[in-house]
Structures are given as structure tokens and as C-alpha cells.
Design a protein around this motif. Structure first.
Motif, short mmCIF file in Angstrom:
data_model
loop_
_atom_site.label_atom_id
_atom_site.label_comp_id
_atom_site.label_asym_id
_atom_site.label_seq_id
_atom_site.Cartn_x
_atom_site.Cartn_y
_atom_site.Cartn_z
N UNK A 234 0.83 -1.21 0.00
CA UNK A 234 0.00 0.00 0.00
C UNK A 234 0.86 1.26 0.00
N UNK A 235 1.96 1.23 0.75
CA UNK A 235 2.86 2.39 0.80
C UNK A 235 3.48 2.65 -0.57
N UNK A 236 3.96 1.60 -1.20
CA UNK A 236 4.60 1.74 -2.51
C UNK A 236 3.61 2.22 -3.57
N UNK A 237 2.41 1.68 -3.53
CA UNK A 237 1.39 2.09 -4.49
C UNK A 237 0.99 3.55 -4.25
N UNK A 238 0.93 3.95 -3.00
CA UNK A 238 0.61 5.33 -2.64
C UNK A 238 1.64 6.29 -3.24
N UNK A 239 2.93 5.93 -3.11
CA UNK A 239 4.00 6.78 -3.66
C UNK A 239 3.96 6.76 -5.19
N UNK A 240 3.72 5.60 -5.77
CA UNK A 240 3.70 5.48 -7.23
C UNK A 240 2.59 6.34 -7.85
N UNK A 241 1.47 6.43 -7.15
CA UNK A 241 0.30 7.14 -7.70
C UNK A 241 0.14 8.53 -7.12
N UNK A 242 1.15 8.99 -6.35
CA UNK A 242 1.10 10.29 -5.68
C UNK A 242 -0.21 10.45 -4.90
N UNK A 243 -0.52 9.42 -4.15
CA UNK A 243 -1.65 9.48 -3.23
C UNK A 243 -3.01 9.16 -3.82
N UNK A 244 -3.07 8.90 -5.12
CA UNK A 244 -4.37 8.59 -5.71
C UNK A 244 -4.90 7.25 -5.21
N UNK A 245 -3.97 6.31 -5.00
CA UNK A 245 -4.35 5.03 -4.39
C UNK A 245 -3.98 5.12 -2.92
N UNK B 137 -3.72 12.17 3.41
CA UNK B 137 -3.99 12.75 2.10
C UNK B 137 -2.67 13.22 1.50
N UNK B 138 -2.54 13.18 0.19
CA UNK B 138 -1.28 13.49 -0.48
C UNK B 138 -0.78 14.89 -0.11
N UNK B 139 -1.69 15.85 -0.01
CA UNK B 139 -1.30 17.22 0.33
C UNK B 139 -0.66 17.26 1.72
N UNK B 140 -1.22 16.51 2.67
CA UNK B 140 -0.67 16.47 4.03
C UNK B 140 0.72 15.82 4.03
N UNK B 141 0.85 14.75 3.26
CA UNK B 141 2.15 14.08 3.22
C UNK B 141 3.19 14.95 2.53
N UNK B 142 2.80 15.64 1.49
CA UNK B 142 3.75 16.51 0.78
C UNK B 142 4.22 17.65 1.70
N UNK B 143 3.31 18.18 2.51
CA UNK B 143 3.70 19.22 3.48
C UNK B 143 4.69 18.68 4.49
N UNK B 144 4.45 17.43 4.96
CA UNK B 144 5.37 16.80 5.92
C UNK B 144 6.73 16.57 5.28
N UNK B 145 6.72 16.14 4.02
CA UNK B 145 7.98 15.91 3.29
C UNK B 145 8.75 17.22 3.12
N UNK C 21 8.65 19.75 5.07
CA UNK C 21 9.14 20.11 6.40
C UNK C 21 10.49 19.46 6.70
N UNK C 22 10.67 18.23 6.20
CA UNK C 22 11.92 17.50 6.46
C UNK C 22 12.86 17.55 5.26
N UNK C 23 12.51 18.28 4.23
CA UNK C 23 13.36 18.39 3.07
C UNK C 23 13.49 17.13 2.26
N UNK C 24 12.43 16.32 2.24
CA UNK C 24 12.43 15.06 1.51
C UNK C 24 11.69 15.27 0.18
N UNK C 25 12.34 14.90 -0.90
CA UNK C 25 11.72 15.05 -2.23
C UNK C 25 10.75 13.91 -2.48
N UNK C 26 9.52 14.26 -2.88
CA UNK C 26 8.52 13.22 -3.19
C UNK C 26 7.91 13.50 -4.56
#
Length: 306
Positions: free
Chosen positions: A273-284, A291-299, A301-306
Motif C-alpha cells: 500500500x505504501x509503494x502504491x501510494x507513492x507510485x500514484x502520488x496518493x491517488x491510491x 492525504x497526499x497534500x498532508x504528506x507533501x507538506x510533511x515531506x 518540512x523534512x526536506x524530503x523530495x517526493x
């Protein structure tokens, strides 16, 4: 796991005894039995106490020994110590379902000839049979695999008890286990994992006064793939899965490696599920993923490219 001599002594040790008494029961020298009891105590099979000059010996009350006794008492004509000593218990650990010699050899880490040699005496007695090239325990002896697993569990508990009194085993295999405790363990075989190890990837995650260790005598360090799986074993809530997503992105973990680790730690569905989530940018997105927007904000914050 255990030798024939240790299992013979366990079978003979009914009630409290002494080294001299056990030596007489086994028809062996006192010095031999003294060394044998020391080995058995180091493996958690017995515990001893002093009464004057006498060493009193009592068996552990572990479930493994209760199950072992039930077979010994029910089938008095079968020499279980002889049959289960050496590599046999290790092989039976993985015989909860039918398996080929090749599969068992890979899981236990022995040669196929060792599997055949160890299981042949059980097959000759009708305790095991082969079907379609796979070894299968007969219905009356299916619990032998449980006996093997309980003996492995006993070994894990005894090893951990040498370092901390209060702990929980979250996951275990034949030789490794994942431990939760409040105590710090500095022994070489205990590798720090879980929330604290996320700090090594600049992903601080509160440990809540608990520490997590992988016990292993073969693994030298916890890989990012294993860390991700350990975290999901510890807690598969939204917060933990979000940090696993960050780790998967930051450490550029090889997909095959993390999927293989997920199978080992029985978190296949969560990792997929995690891999599919990343592959689909949160669509799956499964129910516990952000939610993808929340995860992108967290990323961000830590300087992680997604």
C-alpha cells in the motif's frame, strides 16, 4: 536448537533433582551431567538453586516443555530426544504446512541432505510423509511444529531476560526477534531499531520512552528496508506510515528489497500500500494513509523530495 543429550535430561528430569540424582538416572558421570545442566540452564530449559553443597535442579515451566512432555507421555514407545535433537527441531519449526526439502533447507540455512537425514527417522515411524515432493506432518504429530516454535520462543525469551526483566516480543522467527522494552540493551546481538533509528535519517520520531531492538546473531545493522518493516510491526497507524513513506522516499530503498523484508516480517499488505501510494502520488490511498497534500507538506518540512 537443542541436543539429544539435553532433551534426554529434560525427559528424565521429573520433579526436582540434583546433579548426582540426574547422573544416576541418565547413567552418566557426575561431571558430564554438571556440564550438561549448565548448558541447559543457559538455554532456559532448567533453573538451579543451592541448598548447602547441593545444587537443586528444576525444569522450566515454559509451554515448550509442557508440549514436549505431552508427546513423551502419550507415545512412550517413541524416543523423542533421539528424533528431535540436532537440526530436527529447527526444521520442524517451518513444517507448519507442507514444504519441500529445498524450501526447508533455504529457510533453516542447512543443506538439503541435512533435511533428508533429519526427517528420515520421523518418516520411517510414520510421523511424517511425503506428498508431491513435500514433507507433511501426520495429523497426530502436527503439533510437533508448535513444539519447535515454542522451544525457539523459549530461547528468545531467555536471551532477552539476561538484559531486561520487562519486555515484549513483537515478532520472531527461528533465530531473530523484535523486542520492545524500556531498558537500554548494549549487547552486540541487539540492534537498535524503531522510532529512535529514524533519527539516523534526519527523521526524528518520538519513541515514547520505549526502545526497540532486533535480536540477531547474523545481521550487522538494520537496513532502511528492515527499519520500515519494523516500524509497521511496532505501529501501523497514520503517523507511523507517514514516516515510513518519508523513509522510503529519503533512503531510495530498493523495491525488491523492501518487498522481501515485508514478507519476512509479515507486513506485505502495508508495504504494498505504501509503494502504491507513492507510485500514484496518493491517488491510491488506504484508510490509514494521509492525504497526499498532508504528506507533501510533511515531506517539505523534512526536506524530503517526493
Amino acid at each position: 536448537m537443542y541436543t539429544e543429550a539435553e532433551l534426554r535430561a529434560l525427559e528424565a528430569l521429573q520433579g526436582e533433582s540434583t546433579v548426582s540424582g540426574l547422573a544416576e538416572e541418565l547413567d552418566r558421570s557426575r561431571s558430564y551431567v554438571s556440564e550438561l545442566v549448565t548448558r541447559m540452564e543457559s538455554k532456559g530449559l532448567v533453573h538451579t538453586s543451592r541448598e548447602g553443597k547441593q545444587k537443586r535442579i528444576n525444569r522450566s515451566d515454559a509451554r515448550a516443555i509442557e508440549l514436549f512432555d505431552s508427546f513423551v507421555q502419550q507415545y512412550t514407545h517413541i524416543p523423542f530426544p533421539e528424533l528431535l535433537g540436532g537440526a530436527t527441531l529447527r526444521i520442524l519449526y517451518y513444517l507448519q504446512s507442507p514444504a519441500s526439502a529445498t524450501q526447508l533447507a533455504e529457510q533453516v540455512g542447512v543443506h538439503r541432505s541435512t533435511v533428508h537425514r533429519s526427517l528420515s527417522p520421523l518418516e520411517n515411524r510414520g510421523m511424517i510423509y511425503k506428498s508431491d515432493g513435500k514433507y507433511t506432518l501426520n495429523d497426530d504429530f502436527k503439533e510437533l511444529s508448535t513444539v519447535a516454535r515454542e522451544f525457539a520462543h523459549l530461547r528468545h525469551r531467555h536471551r532477552i531476560e539476561d538484559h531486561t526483566e520487562s519486555f515484549t516480543i513483537l515478532w520472531e522467527s527461528l533465530d531473530d526477534c523484535l523486542v520492545q522494552t524500556r531498558a537500554e540493551i548494549k549487547a552486540d546481538a541487539f540492534l537498535l531499531t524503531g522510532p529512535e533509528l529514524f533519527q539516523a535519517y534526519d527523521l526524528p520520531l518520538m519513541a515514547r520512552q520505549r526502545r526497540y531492538y532486533l535480536y540477531s546473531e547474523t545481521v550487522e545493522e538494520v537496513s532502511p528496508a528492515e527499519l520500515c518493516c519494523h516500524m509497521l510491526v511496532v505501529d501501523d497507524g497514520t503517523r507511523s506510515q507517514s514516516y515510513c513513506l518519508l523513509l522510503l522516499s529519503e533512503a531510495a530503498i530498493d523495491r525488491d528489497e523492501v518487498l522481501q523484508a515485508a514478507q519476512k516480517y509479515e507486513v506485505d499488505e502495508q508495504v504494498s500500500n505504501l509503494l502504491e501510494y507513492l507510485d500514484t502520488e496518493g491517488e491510491s490511498r488506504s484508510g490509514r494513509l494521509p492525504r497526499w497534500e498532508e504528506f507533501r507538506d510533511l515531506a517539505d518540512e523534512y526536506g524530503v523530495a517526493v
